[in-house]
Scaffold this motif. Structure first.
Motif, PDB file in Angstrom:
ATOM      1  N   LYS A  20       4.744   4.658   7.427  1.00  0.00           N
ATOM      2  CA  LYS A  20       5.169   3.490   7.531  1.00  0.00           C
ATOM      3  C   LYS A  20       5.348   2.580   6.423  1.00  0.00           C
ATOM      4  CE  LYS A  20       3.837  -0.623  10.565  1.00  0.00           C
ATOM      5  NZ  LYS A  20       3.254  -0.970  11.791  1.00  0.00           N
ATOM      6  N   LEU A  21       4.749   2.846   5.410  1.00  0.00           N
ATOM      7  CA  LEU A  21       4.744   2.330   3.950  1.00  0.00           C
ATOM      8  C   LEU A  21       5.869   3.033   3.476  1.00  0.00           C
ATOM      9  CD1 LEU A  21       3.456   0.358   1.938  1.00  0.00           C
ATOM     10  CD2 LEU A  21       2.114   2.364   1.316  1.00  0.00           C
ATOM     11  N   ARG A  22       6.077   4.349   3.468  1.00  0.00           N
ATOM     12  CA  ARG A  22       7.166   5.070   2.780  1.00  0.00           C
ATOM     13  C   ARG A  22       8.433   4.652   3.360  1.00  0.00           C
ATOM     14  NH1 ARG A  22      10.468   9.145   3.529  1.00  0.00           N
ATOM     15  NH2 ARG A  22       9.556   9.854   5.717  1.00  0.00           N
ATOM     16  N   LEU A  23       8.523   4.291   4.580  1.00  0.00           N
ATOM     17  CA  LEU A  23       9.787   4.093   5.231  1.00  0.00           C
ATOM     18  C   LEU A  23      10.157   2.705   5.048  1.00  0.00           C
ATOM     19  CD1 LEU A  23       9.638   5.689   8.672  1.00  0.00           C
ATOM     20  CD2 LEU A  23      11.019   6.492   7.115  1.00  0.00           C
ATOM     21  N   SER A  24       9.175   1.867   4.489  1.00  0.00           N
ATOM     22  CA  SER A  24       9.349   0.494   4.124  1.00  0.00           C
ATOM     23  C   SER A  24       9.884   0.417   2.734  1.00  0.00           C
ATOM     24  CB  SER A  24       8.325  -0.401   4.150  1.00  0.00           C
ATOM     25  OG  SER A  24       7.743  -0.295   5.627  1.00  0.00           O
ATOM     26  N   LYS A  25       9.829   1.262   2.071  1.00  0.00           N
ATOM     27  CA  LYS A  25      10.467   1.412   0.409  1.00  0.00           C
ATOM     28  C   LYS A  25      11.668   1.253   0.298  1.00  0.00           C
ATOM     29  CE  LYS A  25       8.773   3.994  -2.872  1.00  0.00           C
ATOM     30  NZ  LYS A  25       8.664   5.035  -3.614  1.00  0.00           N
ATOM     31  N   ARG A  26      12.308   0.585  -0.426  1.00  0.00           N
ATOM     32  CA  ARG A  26      13.582   0.251  -0.853  1.00  0.00           C
ATOM     33  C   ARG A  26      13.938   1.129  -1.760  1.00  0.00           C
ATOM     34  NH1 ARG A  26      13.309  -6.195  -0.414  1.00  0.00           N
ATOM     35  NH2 ARG A  26      13.466  -6.495   1.785  1.00  0.00           N
ATOM     36  N   PRO A  27      15.147   1.606  -2.267  1.00  0.00           N
ATOM     37  CA  PRO A  27      15.608   2.463  -3.387  1.00  0.00           C
ATOM     38  C   PRO A  27      14.875   1.833  -4.651  1.00  0.00           C
ATOM     39  CG  PRO A  27      17.517   2.190  -1.890  1.00  0.00           C
ATOM     40  CD  PRO A  27      16.311   1.095  -1.399  1.00  0.00           C
ATOM     41  N   GLY A  28      14.094   2.675  -5.473  1.00  0.00           N
ATOM     42  CA  GLY A  28      13.741   2.088  -6.837  1.00  0.00           C
ATOM     43  C   GLY A  28      12.354   1.433  -6.745  1.00  0.00           C
ATOM     44  N   GLU A  29      11.996   1.051  -5.209  1.00  0.00           N
ATOM     45  CA  GLU A  29      10.696   0.177  -5.114  1.00  0.00           C
ATOM     46  C   GLU A  29       9.458   0.967  -5.264  1.00  0.00           C
ATOM     47  OE1 GLU A  29       9.977  -3.499  -2.361  1.00  0.00           O
ATOM     48  OE2 GLU A  29      10.614  -1.727  -1.269  1.00  0.00           O
TER      49      GLU A  29
END
Length: 84
Positions: A20-29
């Motif tokens: 869930k956390l990983r899928l919430s990441k935006r590119p470069g975030e």
């Protein structure tokens, strides 16, 4: 020269939480940025919260109607034979 360094903390997550956390990441975030961006509710609303919302006029339902619902709920009993 003075170097400022933020402390870090290692945490353990179960796989579903990590995904869930990983899928919430935006590119470069970074994960830190994801957590800082997250909004966590103080507490989940309860039936009492909903009733208070209605009593405060949140739905336009009258106080008389809500009192009738309260009274009906107090007298609501399951049937002796649920198959009847």
């Amino acid at each position: 020269m003075h170097v400022s360094c933020m402390a870090t903390k290692t945490i353990t997550l179960e796989l579903d939480a990590y995904e869930k956390l990983r899928l919430s990441k935006r590119p470069g975030e970074s994960f830190t940025e994801v957590v800082r961006r997250a909004r966590f509710e103080e507490s989940l609303p309860t039936g009492a919260d909903l009733l208070q919302y209605f009593r405060d006029g949140g739905s336009g339902v009258s106080e008389r109607y809500l009192d009738a619902v309260d009274a009906a709920e107090k007298n609501d009993r399951p049937p002796d034979d649920p198959w009847a």
